[in-house]
Design an enzyme around this catalytic site. Structure first.
Site, PDB file in Angstrom:
ATOM      1  N   ASP A 113     -10.161 -40.788   6.678  1.00 18.26           N
ATOM      2  CA  ASP A 113     -11.272 -41.695   7.006  1.00 18.26           C
ATOM      3  C   ASP A 113     -11.762 -42.370   5.740  1.00 18.26           C
ATOM      4  OD1 ASP A 113     -13.272 -41.666   9.763  1.00 18.26           O
ATOM      5  OD2 ASP A 113     -14.037 -42.659   7.964  1.00 18.26           O
ATOM      6  N   TYR A 118     -13.200 -58.558  18.828  1.00 12.76           N
ATOM      7  CA  TYR A 118     -12.719 -57.200  19.107  1.00 12.76           C
ATOM      8  C   TYR A 118     -11.617 -57.235  20.173  1.00 12.76           C
ATOM      9  CZ  TYR A 118     -13.125 -52.220  20.468  1.00 12.76           C
ATOM     10  OH  TYR A 118     -12.879 -50.900  20.760  1.00 12.76           O
ATOM     11  N   LYS A 153      -7.722 -55.929  19.884  1.00 10.34           N
ATOM     12  CA  LYS A 153      -7.219 -54.835  20.726  1.00 10.34           C
ATOM     13  C   LYS A 153      -6.048 -55.295  21.601  1.00 10.34           C
ATOM     14  CE  LYS A 153      -9.867 -51.639  19.062  1.00 10.34           C
ATOM     15  NZ  LYS A 153      -9.311 -50.534  18.263  1.00 10.34           N
TER      16      LYS A 153
HETATM   17  N1  LIG Z   1     -16.420 -45.748  21.534  1.00 14.59           N
HETATM   18  C1  LIG Z   1     -15.943 -46.615  22.409  1.00 14.59           C
HETATM   19  O1  LIG Z   1     -16.625 -47.014  23.355  1.00 14.59           O
HETATM   20  C2  LIG Z   1     -14.519 -47.087  22.279  1.00 14.59           C
HETATM   21  C3  LIG Z   1     -13.879 -47.576  23.438  1.00 14.59           C
HETATM   22  C4  LIG Z   1     -12.569 -48.034  23.326  1.00 14.59           C
HETATM   23  C5  LIG Z   1     -11.905 -47.978  22.109  1.00 14.59           C
HETATM   24  N2  LIG Z   1     -12.564 -47.502  20.998  1.00 14.59           N
HETATM   25  C6  LIG Z   1     -11.814 -47.472  19.739  1.00 14.59           C
HETATM   26  O2  LIG Z   1     -11.727 -46.130  19.306  1.00 14.59           O
HETATM   27  C7  LIG Z   1     -11.521 -46.100  17.895  1.00 14.59           C
HETATM   28  C8  LIG Z   1     -12.477 -45.105  17.285  1.00 14.59           C
HETATM   29  O3  LIG Z   1     -13.790 -45.585  17.481  1.00 14.59           O
HETATM   30  P1  LIG Z   1     -15.040 -44.639  17.699  1.00 14.59           P
HETATM   31  O4  LIG Z   1     -15.681 -45.039  18.959  1.00 14.59           O
HETATM   32  O5  LIG Z   1     -14.685 -43.228  17.484  1.00 14.59           O
HETATM   33  O6  LIG Z   1     -15.961 -45.206  16.513  1.00 14.59           O
HETATM   34  P2  LIG Z   1     -16.691 -44.497  15.274  1.00 14.59           P
HETATM   35  O7  LIG Z   1     -17.438 -45.586  14.607  1.00 14.59           O
HETATM   36  O8  LIG Z   1     -17.420 -43.286  15.731  1.00 14.59           O
HETATM   37  O9  LIG Z   1     -15.472 -44.006  14.359  1.00 14.59           O
HETATM   38  C9  LIG Z   1     -14.668 -44.907  13.655  1.00 14.59           C
HETATM   39  C10 LIG Z   1     -14.238 -44.241  12.365  1.00 14.59           C
HETATM   40  O10 LIG Z   1     -13.339 -45.133  11.698  1.00 14.59           O
HETATM   41  C11 LIG Z   1     -13.650 -45.104  10.331  1.00 14.59           C
HETATM   42  N3  LIG Z   1     -13.210 -46.340   9.688  1.00 14.59           N
HETATM   43  C12 LIG Z   1     -13.739 -47.577   9.796  1.00 14.59           C
HETATM   44  N4  LIG Z   1     -13.085 -48.427   9.001  1.00 14.59           N
HETATM   45  C13 LIG Z   1     -12.106 -47.728   8.402  1.00 14.59           C
HETATM   46  C14 LIG Z   1     -11.086 -48.049   7.475  1.00 14.59           C
HETATM   47  N5  LIG Z   1     -10.983 -49.293   6.954  1.00 14.59           N
HETATM   48  N6  LIG Z   1     -10.237 -47.085   7.077  1.00 14.59           N
HETATM   49  C15 LIG Z   1     -10.359 -45.823   7.559  1.00 14.59           C
HETATM   50  N7  LIG Z   1     -11.318 -45.447   8.411  1.00 14.59           N
HETATM   51  C16 LIG Z   1     -12.174 -46.397   8.838  1.00 14.59           C
HETATM   52  C17 LIG Z   1     -15.165 -44.948  10.267  1.00 14.59           C
HETATM   53  O11 LIG Z   1     -15.586 -44.450   8.993  1.00 14.59           O
HETATM   54  C18 LIG Z   1     -15.400 -43.969  11.406  1.00 14.59           C
HETATM   55  O12 LIG Z   1     -15.362 -42.638  10.946  1.00 14.59           O
HETATM   56  C19 LIG Z   1     -11.702 -47.529  17.402  1.00 14.59           C
HETATM   57  O13 LIG Z   1     -10.439 -48.120  17.202  1.00 14.59           O
HETATM   58  C20 LIG Z   1     -12.435 -48.193  18.557  1.00 14.59           C
HETATM   59  O14 LIG Z   1     -12.217 -49.573  18.606  1.00 14.59           O
HETATM   60  C21 LIG Z   1     -13.850 -47.056  21.063  1.00 14.59           C
END
Ligand SMILES: NC(=O)c1ccc[n+]([C@@H]2O[C@H](COP(=O)([O-])OP(=O)(O)OC[C@H]3O[C@@H](n4cnc5c(N)ncnc54)[C@H](O)[C@@H]3O)[C@@H](O)[C@H]2O)c1
Length: 293
Positions: A44, A166, A170
């Site tokens: 991370d 976004y 995706k």
């Molecule tokens: N939460 C939702 O509703 C949801 C739904 C569909 C898809 N997603 C996708 O799931 C994935 C995880 O998201 P989440 O909801 O757990 O969000 P989150 O913000 O809780 O976690 C994202 C993590 O990615 C890390 N990060 C960001 N930029 C980075 C980089 N350049 N290098 C390395 N790490 C980096 C952040 O520090 C964080 O720990 C993402 O790709 C998001 O688009 C989330």
């Protein structure tokens, strides 16, 4: 990871790397993998967060934290190579790190566009470029090559505005995953793309531009009462990997909406336009009242 593996061997002793493993879905994936016996690198941008996640897991597998910025191709290659040097192989790569920006597209600067392309698209490309050749080599020996799991979103298979940048990124991740899967299968490498609707993680409260409020967008606008639990999603994701499924679209109402949208794309686009209009009304009411819409 192949269909032939007995279920108990699917993750036990496997070498895995999870990007964005310090929070939300990534952290849940780490917990699920370690519980299933895998040895996981929690990568991370936020090193302290990765360490907290790695320190909190309980076996039978293991977890260790590394600081990693997925926008840095050389750093991603080094992190993957380090797994291969230590363990002799990399079995599972979860390209999961992601960011979002929500709001009117005219409020996005070119810096916003570059940032989301760099993390959500280039970050995944860097992971694939670093790990896929290793997995192909591993598969060439007749054993399982490996499995790449990319976290996309419902936004990768349906399109509604106010999160336009976004949605673009995706869709790219879904296209990359499904296309790669068709050439990777013959080389013993699996590819699965995760397309969840809203999941309860900190991302719901990040990246808001102007008066846009993401949590309201995902919940009130979609009529969803509660987002999916990240640990539930992680369990579903590992089941999808174990079954070598191309996509995980979850929860069920999201699957139904996606299928309807595929059958009737014009209808789906009109519905999404109405959804955006409803969102603008909700967000305006929220701004006027100073509280939740
Ligand atoms: N939460 C939702 O509703 C949801 C739904 C569909 C898809 N997603 C996708 O799931 C994935 C995880 O998201 P989440 O909801 O757990 O969000 P989150 O913000 O809780 O976690 C994202 C993590 O990615 C890390 N990060 C960001 N930029 C980075 C980089 N350049 N290098 C390395 N790490 C980096 C952040 O520090 C964080 O720990 C993402 O790709 C998001 O688009 C989330």
């Amino acid at each position: 990871m192949t269909q032939q593996d007995p279920p108990q061997d699917r993750f036990a002793g496997r070498q895995a790397l999870v990007t964005g493993g310090g929070s939300g879905i990534g952290a849940a994936l780490v917990r699920a993998l370690v519980a299933a016996g895998a040895d996981v690198v929690v990568a991370d941008l936020d090193e302290a967060a990765a360490q907290r996640v790695a320190g909190a897991v309980t076996g039978p597998g293991t977890a260790r934290a590394v600081q990693l910025d997925v926008t840095d191709a050389a750093a991603v290659q080094a992190a993957v190579d380090e797994v291969v040097e230590r363990a002799g192989r990399i079995d599972l790569l979860f390209n999961n790190a992601g960011i979002t920006f929500g709001g009117e597209t005219e409020d996005l600067s070119l810096e916003h566009w570059d940032a989301i392309i760099d993390v959500n698209i280039r970050g995944v490309v860097h992971g694939v470029a670093a790990a896929y050749p290793h997995m192909v080599r591993q598969g060439a020996t007749g054993g399982p090559g490996g499995h790449i799991v990319n976290t996309a979103s419902m936004g990768g298979i349906m399109a509604a505005g106010l999160i336009t940048s976004y949605v673009m990124t995706k869709h790219a991740v879904v296209g990359l995953s499904l296309a790669l899967r068709t050439e990777a299968a013959a080389k013993g490498v699996g590819v699965t793309v995760l397309c969840p609707a809203a999941v309860e993680t900190p991302i719901l409260d990040k990246g808001h531009l102007g008066r846009f409020h993401g949590r309201d967008y995902y919940l009130k606008g979609q009529g969803v009462r509660r987002p999916l639990d990240a640990d539930v999603l992680a369990a579903q994701a590992l089941a999808a990997v174990a079954a070598d499924r191309p996509m995980l679209v979850t929860p069920r109402p999201a699957r139904v909406a996606w299928r309807v949208g595929r059958l009737a794309p014009s209808f789906a686009n009109r519905a999404a336009t109405r959804f955006v209009a409803k969102q603008r009304r909700l967000q305006a009411r929220r701004a006027t009242s100073g509280g939740p819409a």
